[in-house]
Structures are given as structure tokens and as C-alpha cells.
Design a protein around this motif. Structure first.
Motif, PDB file in Angstrom:
ATOM      1  N   ALA A 139       0.831  -1.206   0.000  1.00  0.00           N
ATOM      2  CA  ALA A 139       0.000   0.000   0.000  1.00  0.00           C
ATOM      3  C   ALA A 139       0.867   1.258   0.000  1.00  0.00           C
ATOM      4  N   SER A 140       1.955   1.248   0.770  1.00  0.00           N
ATOM      5  CA  SER A 140       2.843   2.414   0.816  1.00  0.00           C
ATOM      6  C   SER A 140       3.463   2.698  -0.544  1.00  0.00           C
ATOM      7  N   ILE A 141       3.875   1.656  -1.237  1.00  0.00           N
ATOM      8  CA  ILE A 141       4.450   1.833  -2.575  1.00  0.00           C
ATOM      9  C   ILE A 141       3.410   2.447  -3.510  1.00  0.00           C
ATOM     10  N   ALA A 142       2.212   1.889  -3.503  1.00  0.00           N
ATOM     11  CA  ALA A 142       1.160   2.406  -4.388  1.00  0.00           C
ATOM     12  C   ALA A 142       0.794   3.843  -4.030  1.00  0.00           C
ATOM     13  N   TYR A 143       0.584   4.105  -2.734  1.00  0.00           N
ATOM     14  CA  TYR A 143       0.223   5.454  -2.313  1.00  0.00           C
ATOM     15  C   TYR A 143       1.306   6.460  -2.680  1.00  0.00           C
ATOM     16  N   ASN A 144       2.556   6.133  -2.379  1.00  0.00           N
ATOM     17  CA  ASN A 144       3.646   7.063  -2.663  1.00  0.00           C
ATOM     18  C   ASN A 144       3.765   7.350  -4.147  1.00  0.00           C
ATOM     19  N   HIS A 145       3.599   6.334  -4.978  1.00  0.00           N
ATOM     20  CA  HIS A 145       3.709   6.535  -6.421  1.00  0.00           C
ATOM     21  C   HIS A 145       2.586   7.453  -6.920  1.00  0.00           C
ATOM     22  N   TRP A 146       1.368   7.115  -6.591  1.00  0.00           N
ATOM     23  CA  TRP A 146       0.238   7.872  -7.101  1.00  0.00           C
ATOM     24  C   TRP A 146       0.204   9.281  -6.528  1.00  0.00           C
ATOM     25  N   ILE A 147       0.339   9.405  -5.224  1.00  0.00           N
ATOM     26  CA  ILE A 147       0.246  10.712  -4.579  1.00  0.00           C
ATOM     27  C   ILE A 147       1.455  11.573  -4.926  1.00  0.00           C
ATOM     28  N   GLY A 148       2.630  10.968  -5.027  1.00  0.00           N
ATOM     29  CA  GLY A 148       3.816  11.731  -5.410  1.00  0.00           C
ATOM     30  C   GLY A 148       3.663  12.358  -6.780  1.00  0.00           C
ATOM     31  N   HIS A 149       3.147  11.593  -7.725  1.00  0.00           N
ATOM     32  CA  HIS A 149       2.932  12.119  -9.078  1.00  0.00           C
ATOM     33  C   HIS A 149       1.911  13.257  -9.052  1.00  0.00           C
ATOM     34  N   TRP A 150       0.831  13.060  -8.321  1.00  0.00           N
ATOM     35  CA  TRP A 150      -0.220  14.063  -8.241  1.00  0.00           C
ATOM     36  C   TRP A 150       0.243  15.304  -7.493  1.00  0.00           C
ATOM     37  N   SER A 151       0.957  15.137  -6.391  1.00  0.00           N
ATOM     38  CA  SER A 151       1.340  16.277  -5.550  1.00  0.00           C
ATOM     39  C   SER A 151       2.379  17.175  -6.201  1.00  0.00           C
ATOM     40  N   ASP A 152       3.102  16.664  -7.181  1.00  0.00           N
ATOM     41  CA  ASP A 152       4.073  17.504  -7.881  1.00  0.00           C
ATOM     42  C   ASP A 152       3.395  18.666  -8.605  1.00  0.00           C
ATOM     43  N   LYS A 153       2.113  18.558  -8.831  1.00  0.00           N
ATOM     44  CA  LYS A 153       1.361  19.614  -9.524  1.00  0.00           C
ATOM     45  C   LYS A 153       0.778  20.637  -8.547  1.00  0.00           C
ATOM     46  N   LEU A 154       0.861  20.364  -7.245  1.00  0.00           N
ATOM     47  CA  LEU A 154       0.285  21.263  -6.245  1.00  0.00           C
ATOM     48  C   LEU A 154       1.199  22.464  -6.003  1.00  0.00           C
ATOM     49  N   ALA A 155       0.585  23.587  -5.671  1.00  0.00           N
ATOM     50  CA  ALA A 155       1.361  24.784  -5.352  1.00  0.00           C
ATOM     51  C   ALA A 155       1.940  24.704  -3.939  1.00  0.00           C
ATOM     52  N   ASP A 156       1.250  24.019  -3.035  1.00  0.00           N
ATOM     53  CA  ASP A 156       1.683  23.940  -1.633  1.00  0.00           C
ATOM     54  C   ASP A 156       1.370  22.543  -1.093  1.00  0.00           C
ATOM     55  N   ARG A 157       2.366  21.849  -0.626  1.00  0.00           N
ATOM     56  CA  ARG A 157       2.202  20.486  -0.118  1.00  0.00           C
ATOM     57  C   ARG A 157       1.804  20.433   1.358  1.00  0.00           C
ATOM     58  N   ARG A 158       1.883  21.551   2.050  1.00  0.00           N
ATOM     59  CA  ARG A 158       1.658  21.539   3.494  1.00  0.00           C
ATOM     60  C   ARG A 158       0.272  21.031   3.905  1.00  0.00           C
ATOM     61  N   PRO A 159      -0.802  21.418   3.224  1.00  0.00           N
ATOM     62  CA  PRO A 159      -2.108  20.846   3.607  1.00  0.00           C
ATOM     63  C   PRO A 159      -2.156  19.323   3.415  1.00  0.00           C
ATOM     64  N   LEU A 160      -1.455  18.840   2.416  1.00  0.00           N
ATOM     65  CA  LEU A 160      -1.385  17.405   2.171  1.00  0.00           C
ATOM     66  C   LEU A 160      -0.650  16.705   3.314  1.00  0.00           C
ATOM     67  N   VAL A 161       0.463  17.272   3.736  1.00  0.00           N
ATOM     68  CA  VAL A 161       1.222  16.714   4.865  1.00  0.00           C
ATOM     69  C   VAL A 161       0.356  16.692   6.120  1.00  0.00           C
ATOM     70  N   ALA A 162      -0.343  17.778   6.375  1.00  0.00           N
ATOM     71  CA  ALA A 162      -1.200  17.843   7.564  1.00  0.00           C
ATOM     72  C   ALA A 162      -2.300  16.782   7.493  1.00  0.00           C
ATOM     73  N   SER A 163      -2.877  16.587   6.320  1.00  0.00           N
ATOM     74  CA  SER A 163      -3.940  15.577   6.162  1.00  0.00           C
ATOM     75  C   SER A 163      -3.412  14.175   6.433  1.00  0.00           C
ATOM     76  N   PHE A 164      -2.239  13.872   5.906  1.00  0.00           N
ATOM     77  CA  PHE A 164      -1.659  12.544   6.132  1.00  0.00           C
ATOM     78  C   PHE A 164      -1.313  12.348   7.606  1.00  0.00           C
ATOM     79  N   CYS A 165      -0.877  13.402   8.270  1.00  0.00           N
ATOM     80  CA  CYS A 165      -0.560  13.286   9.696  1.00  0.00           C
ATOM     81  C   CYS A 165      -1.823  13.098  10.533  1.00  0.00           C
ATOM     82  N   VAL A 166      -2.931  13.701  10.125  1.00  0.00           N
ATOM     83  CA  VAL A 166      -4.195  13.457  10.818  1.00  0.00           C
ATOM     84  C   VAL A 166      -4.591  11.988  10.650  1.00  0.00           C
ATOM     85  N   LEU A 167      -4.391  11.426   9.457  1.00  0.00           N
ATOM     86  CA  LEU A 167      -4.659   9.997   9.254  1.00  0.00           C
ATOM     87  C   LEU A 167      -3.746   9.145  10.139  1.00  0.00           C
ATOM     88  N   GLY A 168      -2.491   9.563  10.285  1.00  0.00           N
ATOM     89  CA  GLY A 168      -1.570   8.859  11.176  1.00  0.00           C
ATOM     90  C   GLY A 168      -2.033   8.919  12.619  1.00  0.00           C
TER      91      GLY A 168
END
Length: 182
Positions: A56-85
Motif C-alpha cells: 500500500a505504501s508503494i502504491a500510495y507514494n507513487h500515485w500521490i507523489g505524481h499528483w502532488s508535484d502539480k500542487l502549489a503547496d504540499r503543506r495541507p497534504l502533509v497535515a492531512s496525512f498526519c491526521v490519518l496517522g
């Protein structure tokens, strides 16, 4: 003017790396013991969870990494993943149901580990924008040293917490650290 290596944003990035490293180092080394001793499952079921986390980590990192490269700011994404953690570690702290813990580990905890890659990508964005090119390798070295420090301190701390205070407290500490990062 202060060195860009020691500006508040850079210091914050170092701290984020250290805390996320500590969370991983608290949870991952003790998780097989938690599954086997606390929940009482067979080794095959322990291995299935770890295999699921890895895939799951491999799949998530691949898909989300590709998608997040298009984002202007990754910080909300980091915060969301930490809330899931936080949610995942809270479930580990409170539940002793194998299927709930396994599903949480595979679906939520592995997704929360994407926060590490996203913090790394955010730090690269910061370095390219704020740090002179000749100083970027030093910035990367300081950043990566935080992970090394975390993995030196984290596993013994995780085992000490689990041994003396139980898995519930150990995973509650990890959950709280995820909230600090979020």
C-alpha cells in the motif's frame, strides 16, 4: 542576515523530519510484537499486515507523489496525512481486534507514511527557492541526519514505552506526535 540553513522554515523542516522519523521509529519496530503478543495472532497474519503496509505504501507514494508535484503547496497534504496517522495510532492504542488493526495499518497508517515523502518534497521545494545551490547538499545532509537521530532514539523509546507502560501509551505518544506535525 542569517544563513538560509538556520532560518525558521529550515529549522521547522528539520523538526518535522525528526518528529515523523520518531513516529515511524516508535511504531514500526514494535508493531510485530504488538500483533503477536498483545493481539495474539500467528506469524503469518503478522507478515500479511507488513506485506500489506509495504504494498500500500508503494502504491500510495507513487500515485500521490505524481499528483502532488502539480500542487502549489504540499503543506495541507502533509497535515492531512498526519491526521490519518493520528487516527491510525489512536486505533492501535485502543483496539485489540486484529481485523480492525490490520485494515487500519494497511489503509491508514501506510497512507500516513506518505507524509515523510511529502515533507521531503516540500523541503526540496524550499531548498531550490531559498538556499544557494552550493549549500543544498548541506541542507539535505542536516535533514537526513534528523531521520538518523530519530531512528537511533525511537526504537529503544518505543520498546521501553511498550514494555513498561504498554502498547496503548506507546501508540498514544505516536498519535500525539502526529498531531504536533499536523
Amino acid at each position: 542576515m542569517s544563513s538560509p540553513l538556520f532560518r525558521p522554515v529550515a529549522l521547522g523542516i528539520y523538526l518535522l523530519f525528526f518528529i515523523v522519523g520518531i513516529v515511524g521509529a516508535l511504531v514500526l519496530p514494535t508493531f510485530s510484537l504488538f500483533l503477536a503478543k498483545e493481539i495474539g495472532v500467528r506469524p503469518l497474519l503478522v507478515g500479511l499486515v507488513f506485506g500489506g503496509i509495504a504494498l500500500a505504501s508503494i502504491a500510495y507514494n507513487h500515485w500521490i507523489g505524481h499528483w502532488s508535484d502539480k500542487l502549489a503547496d504540499r503543506r495541507p497534504l502533509v497535515a492531512s496525512f498526519c491526521v490519518l496517522g493520528f487516527i491510525a495510532c489512536a486505533i492501535f492504542a485502543l483496539s485489540r481486534n486484529y481485523w480492525l488493526v490490520a485494515a487500519t495499518a494497511i489503509l491508514l497508517f501506510s497512507l500516513s507514511m506518505v507524509s515523510f515523502a511529502q515533507i521531503m518534497a516540500y523541503s526540496l521545494d524550499y531548498a531550490e527557492a531559498e538556499i544557494p545551490a552550493e549549500r543544498i547538499p548541506l541542507f539535505n545532509a542536516i535533514m537526513r541526519a534528523q531521520i538518523a537521530f530519530a531512528w537511533v532514539a525511537g526504537p529503544p523509546a518505543g520498546f521501553l514505552l511498550a514494555s513498561y507502560y504498554g502498547f496503548s501509551l506507546s501508540y498514544s505518544v505516536a498519535a500525539a506526535l502526529y498531531l504536533v506535525v499536523a
